[in-house]
Design an enzyme around this catalytic site. Structure first.
Site, PDB file in Angstrom:
ATOM      1  N   ASP A 142       0.954  -1.274   0.115  1.00 45.27           N
ATOM      2  CA  ASP A 142       0.001   0.054   0.007  1.00 45.27           C
ATOM      3  C   ASP A 142       1.022   1.280  -0.085  1.00 45.27           C
ATOM      4  OD1 ASP A 142      -1.985   1.794   0.131  1.00 45.27           O
ATOM      5  OD2 ASP A 142      -2.434   1.281   2.055  1.00 45.27           O
ATOM      6  N   SER A 175      -4.312  -4.028  -7.036  1.00 45.00           N
ATOM      7  CA  SER A 175      -5.511  -3.844  -6.166  1.00 45.00           C
ATOM      8  C   SER A 175      -6.709  -3.297  -6.898  1.00 45.00           C
ATOM      9  CB  SER A 175      -5.098  -3.301  -4.847  1.00 45.00           C
ATOM     10  OG  SER A 175      -5.160  -2.099  -5.022  1.00 45.00           O
ATOM     11  N   HIS A 181      -1.212  -6.433  -4.617  1.00 38.77           N
ATOM     12  CA  HIS A 181      -1.403  -7.609  -3.703  1.00 38.77           C
ATOM     13  C   HIS A 181      -0.460  -8.741  -4.191  1.00 38.77           C
ATOM     14  CE1 HIS A 181      -5.562  -6.080  -2.527  1.00 38.77           C
ATOM     15  NE2 HIS A 181      -4.800  -5.582  -1.900  1.00 38.77           N
ATOM     16  N   GLN A 233      -3.396  -9.196   6.854  1.00 36.96           N
ATOM     17  CA  GLN A 233      -4.704  -9.801   6.077  1.00 36.96           C
ATOM     18  C   GLN A 233      -4.464 -10.990   6.079  1.00 36.96           C
ATOM     19  OE1 GLN A 233      -5.656  -7.641   2.370  1.00 36.96           O
ATOM     20  NE2 GLN A 233      -4.822  -5.762   3.362  1.00 36.96           N
ATOM     21  N   HIS A 377     -22.832 -35.533  -0.533  1.00 36.94           N
ATOM     22  CA  HIS A 377     -24.401 -35.249   0.070  1.00 36.94           C
ATOM     23  C   HIS A 377     -24.354 -35.381   1.398  1.00 36.94           C
ATOM     24  CE1 HIS A 377     -28.839 -35.767  -1.019  1.00 36.94           C
ATOM     25  NE2 HIS A 377     -28.796 -34.723  -0.288  1.00 36.94           N
ATOM     26  N   LYS A 561       2.600 -29.106 -25.882  1.00 39.76           N
ATOM     27  CA  LYS A 561       3.183 -28.205 -26.726  1.00 39.76           C
ATOM     28  C   LYS A 561       4.106 -27.370 -26.002  1.00 39.76           C
ATOM     29  CE  LYS A 561       2.598 -25.184 -30.777  1.00 39.76           C
ATOM     30  NZ  LYS A 561       3.723 -24.519 -30.330  1.00 39.76           N
TER      31      LYS A 561
END
Length: 862
Positions: A142, A175, A181, A233, A377, A561
């Site tokens: 930042d 960001s 980030h 974070q 499930h 490839k």
């Protein structure tokens, strides 16, 4: 999207949504409407969803547009559709229900309510609802006042070096706000606290090493002119804007995954939604490696272990019950013939107004589809539903213990009613009290090869799963036959499911290089090899669809490839030992440029010399993937000092895929299968020389593997084909994941303003029957150093006249022409139509030079 104030009801993924106020302007500065936001989300969903799935999503909403008030929302409200998947987090003093952004329907719902920003943590929920360890580390770079993206990019490169030294491979995201980030995939073995501690220490290290540029303290007073490395974070309670999420700023910018090459661009800028859509269409997701290989695991919770305790036990009870806890009734239909409604039982058990499951009016017509799905499930008992597409329905079995993983241990399979084909894509929560009430998620899906199908008796298939790979399974009925499909007592519906060996197991001949047997010597009918090295055989561009139409897939072998320089390599006996010679596709000798590939001499049996083999020179990146950009640093060098300096930074490896002669005798008339067997016995593929494996008759598997490994595409080779040296043949078909085109450089245009002394764009052409046909220009994909070097390089071959046909006046106005000797390669979105500009490249991006090509080799692809 057409402007409309009227509400529209749409179906997305089998769910109905009411969309309103589509012409409401959410971004006044650009006039961007809600309808355009929804269109963006639909366009990037395939790229976005892998980064948000199974993570609790916090939302920032701007119902009246980004100039109005913003609402920060964690908990789901009463207006949330019932089909939105959710998970609960118990906090110290309250409980929140969070949505899981796992599908396009949920993403569309968020767009409808103007939830423009989606924020998620670095961890996922497990399948049983537990919070798993983080599967990624993030650093938020930042910039403080006086700093910007260039400074963030510089810190990103510094952090990259440290992270790579830790065995991690960071990937950048601009960001959409001010900074960058950095994400790195983790294996899930560290806790949130452990990851946070590492990230904090990394930030402090960067600050100590670069105090004039980096700060790790949040205090604004310390951040002027510096970049904050925000490590916080990684805390389990913190979130980060999701990749591909919009931003609620004046312009519709996006948290956009980028490449490291882009971070070197001095004009690096945040991207808006339109730019991101174009990038996704052209190049896919640069952040895809962040999620590859990190599949959700099955946690050994007490509830699950209780389910596993009764190994192989059939459901008990007089009536017989399935894993749903629902009884199987004897009066269910038994006729599976075409005259009966095969979804009658399915519909009888479900009320379309109460369950999100698809409940179609009619069964699909008889089909030849070969899809399968396995759904986890969580009903009264945890189980897995195994479904195979057959004659217009999904024939279904419930597996109380899942798929067997040991051929010695069979598992129970209870056949249930046929399901509609649409059920193959179903994930969601079936309401409590409804049949099969509980949460359904897709555990694996893909296609299958059918080996045997005897109704109510036996089924043998080979699954090709998107998540769990290829395996061969047999389903064998063990109960009585009176009930038929989906009916009868519980034990009458009992089957067993058995893991089988692959069909070709035990039939393959021993690998000569491992068994010690000599390589197969060509018999006498093979002609003596030419003293001159032949040009390599060339592939024709194609598509998956066209290749599928070529005939029986077993007629083809599929190879990866490799993104590098094509080379024909010769190994001969010399006075001081074997000697290696490398020649490019255009006939240029490349031996001195890649001295380390002399290692090939030690990988070939001396008694087989001389030999000639065909392959590709590649430079691998930190993830072990071919990087054409890295390979550029080794191109066109001939002086020993230059080669040594470049080699110290970038090593190369050799991928071999064909053989032209052995023992001085040509084998080009042998079939592909025969040559492949000779090659595998001839070369010891180790060190920096490799003989990569081929895929037999499995185009889907080859394409999926190529994408997963981040490779350029697949080459399909007809197994009966001979080697046609120097010719392009439809016996070899190349299928690329993205569009690329070799081009001849015919000139350049200078940049603007303070960059007028540098190359702004290259002018490109492709040969046709009339000459060099102009195909457009390329101005992106270059670093500042590239642009400076181009001025010098192109200045040496400058000429007065234009060598190309049909160059528009606007592009020719300030052009500086060059002799068309140099070949390069670009990525591009597509070709324009004749009406739009007579076959020009759309959105070209420079990939690099092709010193292994000559202008006469270049052909238009596609």
């Amino acid at each position: 999207m057409a402007s409309s104030t009227a509400a529209q009801t749409v179906s997305v993924g089998g769910h109905r949504l009411k969309l309103t106020n589509l012409d409401k302007v959410l971004y006044p500065a650009t006039g961007t409407t809600k309808g355009e936001v929804l269109a963006y989300l639909a366009a990037v969903a395939d790229a976005l969803l892998p980064h948000t799935s199974n993570r609790p999503a916090t939302r920032k909403r701007w119902p009246n547009g980004v100039e109005g008030p913003v609402f920060f929302q964690k908990n789901l409200d009463a207006g949330t559709p019932s089909w939105v998947r959710r998970r609960t987090i118990v906090h110290k003093d309250h409980t929140n229900d969070y949505p899981l952004v796992n599908d396009l329907a949920t993403l569309t719902w968020l767009g409808q309510i103007a939830a423009l920003e989606i924020h998620v943590p670095q961890w996922q929920f497990g399948r049983t609802g537990i919070q798993k360890n983080p599967d990624r580390l993030v650093l938020d770079l930042d910039p403080g006042e006086g700093a910007g993206l260039p400074e963030c990019a510089e810190v990103a490169r510094l952090a990259r070096d440290v992270l790579r030294g830790m065995g991690l491979d960071p990937l950048p995201v601009t960001s959409g706000s001010k900074g960058i980030h950095l994400y790195a995939a983790l294996d899930g073995r560290q806790t949130t606290d452990e990851v946070s501690a590492v990230a904090h220490e990394l930030a402090r290290h960067l600050e100590a090493e670069h105090p004039d540029l980096v700060v790790s303290d949040m205090k604004k007073a310390l951040r002027a002119g510096k970049v904050l490395v925000d490590w916080s974070q990684n805390n389990g309670s913190k979130t980060t804007i999701a990749p591909y999420s919009l931003r609620g700023r004046a312009h519709p910018t996006v948290a956009a995954p980028r490449t490291w090459d882009e971070l070197d661009d001095p004009d690096l800028a945040q991207l808006d939604k339109d730019q991101v859509v174009e990038r996704v269409e052209r190049m896919g997701d640069p952040l895809a490696a962040l999620t590859a290989g990190h599949l959700a695991s099955l946690e050994p919770t007490p509830e699950r272990m209780a389910t596993f305790a009764r190994k192989g036990a059939a459901p008990s009870g007089g009536q017989g019950t399935g894993p749903d806890g629902e009884p199987h009734h004897r009066d269910e239909p038994t006729d599976s013939g075409p005259r009966r409604d095969r979804l009658e039982t399915y519909r009888a058990k479900r009320d379309a107004s109460k369950t999100p499951e698809p409940v179609p009016e009619e069964v699909a017509p008889t089909s030849q589809g070969n899809s399968f799905v396995i759904q986890e499930h969580h009903a009264r008992r945890l189980h897995w539903d195994f479904r195979l597409e057959h004659d217009g329905v999904l024939v279904s079995w419930a597996l109380p213990r899942g798929e067997p993983t040991d051929p010695k241990q069979n598992h129970l399979a209870v056949q249930t009613e046929d399901h509609p084909l649409a059920y193959g894509a179903f994930e969601g929560t079936i309401p409590a009290g409804e049949y099969g009430g509980g949460e359904v998620t897709i555990w694996d899906a893909g296609t299958y090869e059918l080996e045997k199908w005897r109704d109510d008796e036996e089924v043998i298939v080979t699954l090709h799963g998107e998540q769990h790979g290829t395996r061969r399974l047999a389903l064998i009925r063990t109960g009585g036959h009176g009930g038929g499909r989906g009916g009868g007592k519980g034990e009458e519906n009992n089957w067993l499911i058995h893991l089988m060996a692959p069909r070709d197991a035990g039939l393959a001949a021993p690998h000569p290089s491992r068994s010690g047997a000599p390589a197969q010597k060509p018999p006498e009918p093979d002609e003596p090899a030419s003293a001159a090295l032949p040009r390599p055989m060339l592939a024709t561009a194609g598509t998956v669809e066209a290749l599928t139409a070529e005939g029986d897939p077993d007629d083809w072998a599929y190879e990866m490839k490799w993104d590098g320089f094509r080379v024909v390599a010769q190994v001969t006996a010399g006075a001081a030992g074997p000697v290696v010679r490398l020649v490019s596709r255009s006939g240029k000798d490349m031996t001195v440029t890649y001295p380390e590939l002399a290692d090939l001499a030690s990988r070939v049996r001396a008694e087989e010399l001389p030999v000639v083999v065909d392959g590709e020179i590649v430079a691998l990146d930190a993830r072990g993937r071919p990087s054409f950009r890295r390979l550029q640093q080794r191109a066109n060098l001939t002086k020993a000092g230059d080669v040594a300096a470049a080699r110290a930074k970038v090593g190369v490896e050799l991928m071999l895929f064909d053989v032209l002669s052995v023992g001085g005798r040509s084998v080009v008339r042998r079939t592909y299968d025969e040559r492949r067997e000779i090659l595998e016995g001839l070369v010891d593929g180790s060190g920096i020389v490799h003989v990569p494996p081929a895929f037999d008759g499995d185009l889907a598997g080859a394409v999926a593997t190529s994408r997963r490994l981040g490779l350029e595409g697949v080459v399909a080779k007809r197994r009966t084909s001979t080697y046609t040296a120097g010719r392009r043949s439809r016996s070899w078909i190349k299928v690329k994941h993205s569009h690329s085109q070799e081009v001849v450089v015919v000139g350049w245009r200078p940049g603007h303003g303070d960059r007028s002394h540098l190359v702004g764009s290259l002018l490109l052409a492709v040969p046709d029957d009339e000459g060099l046909r102009y195909v457009g220009r390329v101005g992106s994909g270059f670093t500042e150093k590239d642009r400076r070097d181009l001025v010098t390089r192109l200045g040496r071959i400058e000429r007065v006249t234009n060598p190309a046909l049909d160059v528009p006046a606007a592009d020719a106005s300030d052009a500086r022409w060059v002799t068309p000797h140099l070949v390069g390669e670009v990525d591009h979105a597509d070709w324009t139509s004749t009406a739009e500009g007579d076959g020009r490249l759309r959105h070209a991006v420079w990939r690099g030079w092709r010193p292994d090509r000559s202008p006469e080799d270049v052909r238009r692809e596609g």
